[in-house]
Design a protein around this motif. Structure first.
Motif, PDB file in Angstrom:
ATOM      1  N   ARG A  33       0.844  -1.199   0.000  1.00 13.70           N
ATOM      2  CA  ARG A  33       0.000   0.000   0.000  1.00 13.70           C
ATOM      3  C   ARG A  33       0.879   1.249   0.000  1.00 13.70           C
ATOM      4  NH1 ARG A  33      -5.355   1.220   1.165  1.00 13.70           N
ATOM      5  NH2 ARG A  33      -5.677   3.353   1.890  1.00 13.70           N
ATOM      6  N   GLU A  35       0.939   5.766  -0.199  1.00 12.22           N
ATOM      7  CA  GLU A  35       0.161   6.974   0.074  1.00 12.22           C
ATOM      8  C   GLU A  35      -0.066   7.802  -1.192  1.00 12.22           C
ATOM      9  OE1 GLU A  35      -1.262   7.561   2.925  1.00 12.22           O
ATOM     10  OE2 GLU A  35      -0.396   5.708   3.726  1.00 12.22           O
ATOM     11  N   TRP A  79      -0.699  -0.544  -4.270  1.00 12.53           N
ATOM     12  CA  TRP A  79      -2.131  -0.249  -4.257  1.00 12.53           C
ATOM     13  C   TRP A  79      -2.447   0.893  -3.314  1.00 12.53           C
ATOM     14  CZ3 TRP A  79      -5.738  -1.836  -0.141  1.00 12.53           C
ATOM     15  CH2 TRP A  79      -5.085  -2.402   0.975  1.00 12.53           C
ATOM     16  N   ASP A  80      -3.643   1.492  -3.536  1.00 16.77           N
ATOM     17  CA  ASP A  80      -4.192   2.476  -2.621  1.00 16.77           C
ATOM     18  C   ASP A  80      -5.708   2.312  -2.604  1.00 16.77           C
ATOM     19  OD1 ASP A  80      -5.121   3.707  -4.943  1.00 16.77           O
ATOM     20  OD2 ASP A  80      -3.811   5.448  -4.805  1.00 16.77           O
ATOM     21  N   ASP A  81      -6.438   3.291  -2.098  1.00 19.61           N
ATOM     22  CA  ASP A  81      -7.892   3.171  -2.002  1.00 19.61           C
ATOM     23  C   ASP A  81      -8.566   3.066  -3.360  1.00 19.61           C
ATOM     24  OD1 ASP A  81      -7.964   3.186   0.741  1.00 19.61           O
ATOM     25  OD2 ASP A  81      -8.419   5.329   0.916  1.00 19.61           O
ATOM     26  N   ASP A  82      -7.935   3.584  -4.402  1.00 17.38           N
ATOM     27  CA  ASP A  82      -8.587   3.713  -5.698  1.00 17.38           C
ATOM     28  C   ASP A  82      -8.244   2.620  -6.694  1.00 17.38           C
ATOM     29  OD1 ASP A  82      -9.828   6.159  -4.940  1.00 17.38           O
ATOM     30  OD2 ASP A  82      -7.927   7.196  -5.304  1.00 17.38           O
ATOM     31  N   TRP A 187     -10.190  -0.342  -8.779  1.00 22.02           N
ATOM     32  CA  TRP A 187     -10.880  -1.407  -8.040  1.00 22.02           C
ATOM     33  C   TRP A 187     -12.292  -1.626  -8.555  1.00 22.02           C
ATOM     34  CZ3 TRP A 187      -7.410  -4.172  -6.255  1.00 22.02           C
ATOM     35  CH2 TRP A 187      -6.324  -3.682  -5.520  1.00 22.02           C
ATOM     36  N   SER A 188     -12.892  -0.613  -9.172  1.00 22.97           N
ATOM     37  CA  SER A 188     -14.234  -0.780  -9.730  1.00 22.97           C
ATOM     38  C   SER A 188     -14.274  -1.893 -10.770  1.00 22.97           C
ATOM     39  CB  SER A 188     -14.718   0.527 -10.353  1.00 22.97           C
ATOM     40  OG  SER A 188     -13.819   0.972 -11.365  1.00 22.97           O
ATOM     41  N   ARG A 196     -12.138  -3.730  -3.951  1.00 26.79           N
ATOM     42  CA  ARG A 196     -10.853  -3.494  -3.281  1.00 26.79           C
ATOM     43  C   ARG A 196     -10.615  -4.484  -2.146  1.00 26.79           C
ATOM     44  NH1 ARG A 196     -11.437   1.800  -1.001  1.00 26.79           N
ATOM     45  NH2 ARG A 196     -11.970   0.806   0.975  1.00 26.79           N
ATOM     46  N   SER A 198      -8.583  -5.830   1.385  1.00 24.95           N
ATOM     47  CA  SER A 198      -8.140  -5.244   2.650  1.00 24.95           C
ATOM     48  C   SER A 198      -6.727  -5.713   2.958  1.00 24.95           C
ATOM     49  CB  SER A 198      -9.084  -5.656   3.785  1.00 24.95           C
ATOM     50  OG  SER A 198     -10.405  -5.230   3.544  1.00 24.95           O
ATOM     51  N   GLY A 245       0.135  -3.408   4.196  1.00 19.98           N
ATOM     52  CA  GLY A 245       0.179  -1.982   4.473  1.00 19.98           C
ATOM     53  C   GLY A 245       1.559  -1.407   4.200  1.00 19.98           C
TER      54      GLY A 245
END
Length: 248
Positions: A33, A35, A79-82, A187-188, A196, A198, A245
């Motif tokens: 992950r 930032e 990776w990140d949130d998107d 991720w969509s 996505r 975890s 992470g």
């Protein structure tokens, strides 16, 4: 969101035994992950790739014939949130490409490929390709053996990538050096299999290449995964990609 594959068994129970004479492959890798996402320009100079330096994936082979083929192939996943992001750099003395439009049959020329299977229980998996012209292929397979033509006709799904060549593309007779690529997979695009992941989840995955030489020669196929047959769709043999992470 459905939980992705979680590693609960020792790796030796879910992957073939490692033999002393096995060529180098990747049975387990890390997707770190970050930032700040990388800028997609094919230069691989972003802080995201520096953060993933220790997670380099560089063990590739034609495992099905016991032959190492990945020298000079280096790749990373973050990776990140998107989105999930990837980068690769590959030595290549004969740079060749096939296809000029999205979802062409890019594997008829040099190509970098990514396969992801988020769930052990769901037959769905995903294939992505990029060629040295930055042309992409994105196929969300409902199951193995599904019609290529139907999947290729789907509207754009959001995958994007940029390739940069060090040499002269499609000019036989000279000696080229390498090509590199950066890409973004939102991720969509994985919504059908939970979207996505975890931190702590794991997916099946394989990174693969078609490397074409001089006209009239057969391309070299190689994969990070210990494929027992020369098929990049054999997800039973894929390695495990662990989502971690930034400080894990």
């Amino acid at each position: 969101m459905r939980t992705a594959i979680v590693l609960t068994l020792p790796l030796l129970l879910i992957a073939p035994a490692i033999g002393n004479d096995d060529p180098p492959i990747t049975r387990e890798a890390v997707c770190r992950r970050v930032e700040t996402p990388p800028v997609l320009d094919g230069k691989l100079d972003d802080p995201a790739w520096k953060a993933a330096e220790a997670d380099e994936i560089n063990r590739f082979s034609a495992f099905w014939v016991g032959e190492a083929r990945g020298e000079g192939t280096r790749s990373w996943l973050v990776w990140d949130d998107d989105a999930l992001y990837f980068a690769a750099t590959m030595t290549d003395a004969e740079l060749r490409a096939f296809g000029t439009e999205r979802n062409d049959r890019l594997w008829l020329g040099d190509v970098f490929e990514l396969f992801f299977k988020p769930s052990e229980d769901d037959p769905r998996y995903y294939e992505f390709q990029v060629n040295p012209r930055s042309v992409i292929l994105e196929l969300p397979f409902p199951r193995r053996g599904y019609s290529f033509e139907e999947l290729a006709a789907l509207p754009p799904l959001g995958f994007e990538a940029v390739a940069v060549v060090d040499g002269t593309l499609d000019q036989p007779g000279d000696t080229d050096r390498s090509w590199s690529v950066e890409g973004r997979i939102p991720w969509s695009l994985f919504e059908a299999t939970g979207g996505r992941p975890s931190v702590g989840d794991s997916w099946r995955f394989a990174l693969c290449r078609y490397d074409y030489g001089p006209e009239g020669t057969e391309p070299l196929l190689m994969s990070s995964a210990p494929l027992s047959q020369p098929s990049f769709h054999r997800y039973e043999d894929y390695g495990l990609l662990l989502f971690k992470g930034p400080n894990d």
